[in-house]
Scaffold this active site. Structure first.
Site, PDB file in Angstrom:
ATOM      1  N   GLU A  69      83.708 -66.909 -46.030  1.00  0.00           N
ATOM      2  CA  GLU A  69      82.835 -66.778 -47.319  1.00  0.00           C
ATOM      3  C   GLU A  69      82.297 -65.406 -47.348  1.00  0.00           C
ATOM      4  O   GLU A  69      81.941 -65.055 -46.142  1.00  0.00           O
ATOM      5  CB  GLU A  69      81.918 -67.878 -47.451  1.00  0.00           C
TER       6      GLU A  69
ATOM      7  N   CYS B 135      89.786 -74.809 -44.952  1.00  0.00           N
ATOM      8  CA  CYS B 135      90.000 -74.401 -46.630  1.00  0.00           C
ATOM      9  C   CYS B 135      90.895 -73.279 -46.903  1.00  0.00           C
ATOM     10  O   CYS B 135      90.835 -72.537 -45.990  1.00  0.00           O
ATOM     11  CB  CYS B 135      88.507 -74.120 -47.034  1.00  0.00           C
TER      12      CYS B 135
ATOM     13  N   GLU C  42      80.324 -77.283 -47.376  1.00  0.00           N
ATOM     14  CA  GLU C  42      80.944 -77.195 -48.683  1.00  0.00           C
ATOM     15  C   GLU C  42      81.318 -78.355 -49.445  1.00  0.00           C
ATOM     16  O   GLU C  42      81.104 -78.597 -50.698  1.00  0.00           O
ATOM     17  CB  GLU C  42      82.472 -76.453 -48.454  1.00  0.00           C
TER      18      GLU C  42
ATOM     19  N   CYS D 278      91.838 -81.799 -51.069  1.00  0.00           N
ATOM     20  CA  CYS D 278      91.677 -80.580 -49.860  1.00  0.00           C
ATOM     21  C   CYS D 278      90.815 -81.542 -48.713  1.00  0.00           C
ATOM     22  O   CYS D 278      91.335 -81.390 -47.353  1.00  0.00           O
ATOM     23  CB  CYS D 278      91.250 -79.402 -50.224  1.00  0.00           C
TER      24      CYS D 278
ATOM     25  N   TYR E 119      88.492 -81.387 -54.577  1.00  0.00           N
ATOM     26  CA  TYR E 119      88.082 -81.789 -53.196  1.00  0.00           C
ATOM     27  C   TYR E 119      88.479 -83.301 -53.146  1.00  0.00           C
ATOM     28  O   TYR E 119      88.550 -83.613 -51.860  1.00  0.00           O
ATOM     29  CB  TYR E 119      86.449 -82.001 -53.396  1.00  0.00           C
TER      30      TYR E 119
HETATM   31  C1  FAD Z   1      81.206 -73.056 -48.284  1.00  0.00           C
HETATM   32  C2  FAD Z   1      80.992 -72.761 -49.535  1.00  0.00           C
HETATM   33  C3  FAD Z   1      81.970 -72.100 -50.361  1.00  0.00           C
HETATM   34  C4  FAD Z   1      81.687 -71.852 -51.596  1.00  0.00           C
HETATM   35  N1  FAD Z   1      82.796 -71.377 -52.462  1.00  0.00           N
HETATM   36  C5  FAD Z   1      82.456 -70.827 -53.669  1.00  0.00           C
HETATM   37  C6  FAD Z   1      83.519 -70.138 -54.405  1.00  0.00           C
HETATM   38  O1  FAD Z   1      84.438 -69.708 -54.011  1.00  0.00           O
HETATM   39  N2  FAD Z   1      83.099 -69.563 -55.542  1.00  0.00           N
HETATM   40  C7  FAD Z   1      81.979 -69.941 -55.984  1.00  0.00           C
HETATM   41  O2  FAD Z   1      81.705 -69.645 -57.259  1.00  0.00           O
HETATM   42  N3  FAD Z   1      81.046 -70.636 -55.395  1.00  0.00           N
HETATM   43  C8  FAD Z   1      81.367 -71.123 -54.318  1.00  0.00           C
HETATM   44  N4  FAD Z   1      80.170 -72.016 -53.672  1.00  0.00           N
HETATM   45  C9  FAD Z   1      79.006 -72.077 -54.045  1.00  0.00           C
HETATM   46  C10 FAD Z   1      78.683 -73.198 -54.446  1.00  0.00           C
HETATM   47  O3  FAD Z   1      79.192 -73.715 -55.879  1.00  0.00           O
HETATM   48  C11 FAD Z   1      77.125 -73.415 -54.763  1.00  0.00           C
HETATM   49  O4  FAD Z   1      76.632 -73.621 -53.158  1.00  0.00           O
HETATM   50  C12 FAD Z   1      76.437 -74.688 -55.248  1.00  0.00           C
HETATM   51  O5  FAD Z   1      76.505 -74.301 -56.703  1.00  0.00           O
HETATM   52  C13 FAD Z   1      74.977 -74.600 -55.218  1.00  0.00           C
HETATM   53  O6  FAD Z   1      74.267 -73.470 -55.445  1.00  0.00           O
HETATM   54  P1  FAD Z   1      73.450 -72.887 -54.086  1.00  0.00           P
HETATM   55  O7  FAD Z   1      74.147 -72.713 -52.845  1.00  0.00           O
HETATM   56  O8  FAD Z   1      72.746 -71.549 -54.618  1.00  0.00           O
HETATM   57  O9  FAD Z   1      72.425 -73.858 -53.743  1.00  0.00           O
HETATM   58  P2  FAD Z   1      71.049 -73.920 -54.742  1.00  0.00           P
HETATM   59  O10 FAD Z   1      71.369 -73.913 -56.009  1.00  0.00           O
HETATM   60  O11 FAD Z   1      69.884 -73.248 -53.932  1.00  0.00           O
HETATM   61  O12 FAD Z   1      70.589 -75.550 -54.449  1.00  0.00           O
HETATM   62  C14 FAD Z   1      69.659 -76.141 -53.327  1.00  0.00           C
HETATM   63  C15 FAD Z   1      69.018 -77.502 -53.791  1.00  0.00           C
HETATM   64  O13 FAD Z   1      68.377 -76.788 -55.131  1.00  0.00           O
HETATM   65  C16 FAD Z   1      68.338 -77.816 -56.214  1.00  0.00           C
HETATM   66  N5  FAD Z   1      68.301 -77.095 -57.202  1.00  0.00           N
HETATM   67  C17 FAD Z   1      69.032 -75.817 -57.830  1.00  0.00           C
HETATM   68  N6  FAD Z   1      68.331 -75.311 -58.825  1.00  0.00           N
HETATM   69  C18 FAD Z   1      67.566 -76.518 -59.278  1.00  0.00           C
HETATM   70  C19 FAD Z   1      67.197 -76.368 -60.802  1.00  0.00           C
HETATM   71  N7  FAD Z   1      67.374 -75.587 -61.463  1.00  0.00           N
HETATM   72  N8  FAD Z   1      66.611 -77.627 -60.829  1.00  0.00           N
HETATM   73  C20 FAD Z   1      66.248 -78.721 -59.867  1.00  0.00           C
HETATM   74  N9  FAD Z   1      67.030 -78.347 -58.750  1.00  0.00           N
HETATM   75  C21 FAD Z   1      67.780 -77.450 -58.354  1.00  0.00           C
HETATM   76  C22 FAD Z   1      69.711 -78.100 -55.943  1.00  0.00           C
HETATM   77  O14 FAD Z   1      70.108 -79.583 -56.752  1.00  0.00           O
HETATM   78  C23 FAD Z   1      69.957 -78.420 -54.295  1.00  0.00           C
HETATM   79  O15 FAD Z   1      69.599 -79.664 -53.946  1.00  0.00           O
HETATM   80  C24 FAD Z   1      80.621 -72.108 -52.288  1.00  0.00           C
HETATM   81  C25 FAD Z   1      79.546 -73.053 -51.375  1.00  0.00           C
HETATM   82  C26 FAD Z   1      79.674 -73.338 -50.066  1.00  0.00           C
HETATM   83  C27 FAD Z   1      78.716 -73.906 -49.301  1.00  0.00           C
HETATM   84  S1  SF4 Z   2      89.498 -76.833 -53.062  1.00  0.00           S
HETATM   85 FE1  SF4 Z   2      89.150 -77.386 -50.881  1.00  0.00          FE
HETATM   86  S2  SF4 Z   2      90.889 -75.870 -49.850  1.00  0.00           S
HETATM   87 FE2  SF4 Z   2      90.603 -75.275 -52.032  1.00  0.00          FE
HETATM   88  S3  SF4 Z   2      89.413 -73.407 -52.015  1.00  0.00           S
HETATM   89 FE3  SF4 Z   2      88.234 -75.368 -52.438  1.00  0.00          FE
HETATM   90  S4  SF4 Z   2      87.214 -76.081 -50.592  1.00  0.00           S
HETATM   91 FE4  SF4 Z   2      88.898 -74.687 -50.099  1.00  0.00          FE
END
Ligand code: FAD
Ligand code: SF4
Lengths: 102, 482
Positions: free
Chosen positions: B257, B100, B447, B299, B296
């Site tokens: 992260e 990433c 991710e 990338c 996505y």
């Molecule tokens: C490697 C990585 C990089 C990331 N980078 C960024 C970033 O740069 N900036 C950023 O802002 N975010 C980033 N994210 C965050 C990403 O957008 C979130 O992980 C995603 O939105 C899911 O939220 P959560 O991780 O809190 O999971 P959760 O919300 O806890 O989800 C877990 C499960 O619960 C379910 N769920 C959650 N809420 C509800 C609900 N209300 N009703 C029903 N089902 C529900 C979901 O569908 C899922 O199946 C990143 C995530 C990862 C893993």
């Molecule tokens: S689009 Fe892909 S490379 Fe760019 S920040 Fe997100 S995961 Fe990383």
């Protein structure tokens, strides 16, 4: 100052596509052009002098290099595969010979 | 200076007093820390590539504000061609880093805030668009890397922001002053934040009128007072401390992260892009998620290109490359990878102009793209592991390979085809391990699942955009149902 007895070498401008998934080594093309046309300057970037010829070197047939604003005085050619190099070189050669006759 | 070199970028980060914590201790700088450095190197690549003539068409573009050539990561897309080139640029960066490269989140934030502030100002008489354009101009001029911070910790997922047991589980305004606001809360999973210049905060969900304090968007520098980060662990992360380039699989590049905490951070008025206009929180979230779901399709495809290449080499080094099932598995991996790319390109081609003049992707196709991304990288990694063989997880360390007594045994017994060194075979297997279950799997697998929204978030959007009533009409017409 420009001296007509010692004319400036002609500028062959190489313009690349962005290279997201090229099917051959695009950067080998200017090296080949330099070897084939030692009398010309092969440049990979924009310069102050006008371009004599523009060689658009694209990595694949999508040919998405943006070259609408780039025009050589003696023409332009686009290549999209390695095997098109000979055609491109022929176009460059013809343009240099044409100029020579004038 | 509208474009920095990679080295200038590194020095610019070194100068910032970013407060980073890892393993319970303060890290002096992301630049010199062996665990964080690969992440910085990935972003550095976005600067280095932009200065190479053979990539300038994808990596650079003319700013619509100043007319100067800028890095595309700081650009607001003004045509479908721009949207397509964004995806191609991301594929290229994925190919060059196999990780990433982090700068996309900021770019996607730029584009969603640009159009949302324009429409908000038009309806509410606010001045956010001008604030944002001034910020963007500076970002372009200084060639900033900007973190896009959307995801709140969210506490109890069944409750709205204002109903949480702890009101700070969604970032909120805690004080409104004449000269600005004070915010408190956190953003989880922040990609690349430890090596960014600025952070843009956005709300994480659509909101009702009762959640006014949570409908907030702004930018602050990374060294802002009371802002700090706690770095997230990755599997195999401490291998980077061992000094072995072989064992880490990808010794140059990586991602990171961090949990980012805003412990009463002041935001001046001119850096506020939304402040209480709850109607526009949903628009901002939907647009950011849409752009990031498109991202996505570029990338992950670039990283997939590297993994497919690594699997093909593993087969060559094993002497299994002529087996028909191996050839077929490589074809399947390629098919899946290019299918991801297809929807990234398709949602870009079908993009359209917003009221502000910038271009938005087709949201249905962007959501289809991301839904595929939640699945196909998993199948691609499964096939890569199949082709690689068990040695990708059982190979001895580089130290053993170099050991005067053990080394000859490792070399002798772990060789595949005679013409390839054991070391090269191990290098490729470690790269596959890195991508499928090492540090890079954070970006390539989990991710892919959760980044830009968990799978269900896309299904909700697909249901909303799927045009089912019209499909029913089509069926009725063919079946001659009145
Ligand atoms: C490697 C990585 C990089 C990331 N980078 C960024 C970033 O740069 N900036 C950023 O802002 N975010 C980033 N994210 C965050 C990403 O957008 C979130 O992980 C995603 O939105 C899911 O939220 P959560 O991780 O809190 O999971 P959760 O919300 O806890 O989800 C877990 C499960 O619960 C379910 N769920 C959650 N809420 C509800 C609900 N209300 N009703 C029903 N089902 C529900 C979901 O569908 C899922 O199946 C990143 C995530 C990862 C893993
Ligand atoms: S689009 Fe892909 S490379 Fe760019 S920040 Fe997100 S995961 Fe990383």
């Amino acid at each position: 100052m420009f001296d007509p007895h010692y004319p400036m070498p002609k500028r062959i401008r190489v313009k690349y596509c962005g290279g997201c998934n090229p099917r051959y080594d695009r950067t080998a093309v200017p090296a080949k052009l330099r070897a084939a046309f030692p009398e010309a300057v092969v440049a990979e970037t924009a310069g102050d002098d006008p371009d004599h010829f523009v060689a658009v070197v694209c990595g694949c047939v999508v040919a998405c290099a943006r070259h609408d604003e780039l025009n050589g005085r003696a023409g332009k050619a686009v290549m999209t595969s390695e095997k098109e190099y000979e055609r491109l070189a022929a176009a460059v050669r013809a343009s240099l010979e044409r100029e020579g006759e004038r | 200076m509208a474009m920095m070199t990679g080295d200038q970028y590194v020095e610019s980060i070194r100068k910032l007093d970013i407060k980073i914590f890892m393993f319970g201790e303060k890290v002096s700088s992301a630049v010199d820390n062996p665990i964080l450095r690969p992440s910085l190197n990935s972003v550095k690549a976005t600067y280095d590539l932009a200065l190479k003539p053979e990539y300038e068409d994808l990596m650079t573009v003319k700013s619509h504000i100043t007319g100067k050539r800028i890095n595309r990561f700081c650009h607001v897309h003004h045509s479908t061609d721009d949207l397509i080139k964004k995806v191609k640029m991301q594929r290229l960066c994925g190919q060059k880093t196999a990780s990433c490269f982090q700068r996309c989140v900021g770019m996607d934030a730029f584009n969603s805030i640009f159009s949302t502030t324009f429409e908000c100002d038009k309806k509410c008489g606010t001045k956010y668009h001008q604030n944002f354009v001034e910020f963007l101009k500076e970002a372009q001029e200084k060639d900033w890397t900007v973190d896009g911070a959307m995801t709140d910790p969210k506490g109890d997922r069944g409750l709205s922001p204002g109903k949480q047991a702890d009101p700070d589980l969604y970032l909120r305004v805690v004080e409104r002053r004449k000269d600005g606001i004070v915010v408190r809360g956190a953003k989880a999973h922040q990609t690349g934040i430890c090596n960014s210049h600025q952070v843009i905060v956005m709300p994480t969900i659509a909101m009702g009128p009762e959640d006014k304090d949570y409908a907030v968007s702004f930018a602050v520098p990374l060294d802002a007072e009371n802002l700090f980060m706690i770095v997230g662990r990755q599997s195999c992360d401490t291998r980077k401390l061992e000094g072995s380039s072989l064992d880490v699989g990808n010794c140059e590049f990586g991602g990171m992260e961090a949990l980012t905490i805003f412990d009463n951070v002041f935001v001046p008025n001119d850096r506020i892009f939304l402040n209480g206009e709850t109607d526009f929180a949903g628009m901002l979230v939907e647009r950011f998620a849409g752009y990031h779901r498109q991202s996505y399709g570029g990338c992950k495809v670039g990283v997939g290109d590297v993994l497919i290449g690594a699997a093909a080499l593993a087969a060559d080094y094993n002497g299994a490359h002529k087996a028909s099932h191996v050839k077929d598995k490589i074809i399947e991996m390629t098919h899946l990878n290019e299918t991801l790319y297809s929807s990234g390109i398709a949602c870009s081609c079908e993009g359209f102009k917003t009221e502000s003049g910038n271009y938005l992707i087709d949201l249905l196709l962007a959501n289809v793209c991301k839904q595929n991304v939640t699945r196909f990288p998993y199948e691609i990694t499964r096939l890569a592991e199949d082709i690689a063989g068990g040695l990708m997880v059982t190979a001895p360390s580089e130290k053993d390979l170099r050991h005067p007594k053990l080394g000859p045994y490792v070399d002798k017994y772990l060789r595949g085809v005679a013409s390839v060194s054991t070391e090269n075979r191990l290098k490729i297997l470690r790269l596959i391990e890195n991508l499928t279950l090492g540090t890079a799997a954070v970006g390539y697998r989990t991710e892919s699942m959760h980044g830009a929204g968990s799978p269900q978030a896309q299904r909700i959007m697909i249901a909303r955009q799927g045009n089912i009533e019209s499909k029913k009409k089509l069926a009725k017409a063919i079946a001659k149902i009145e």
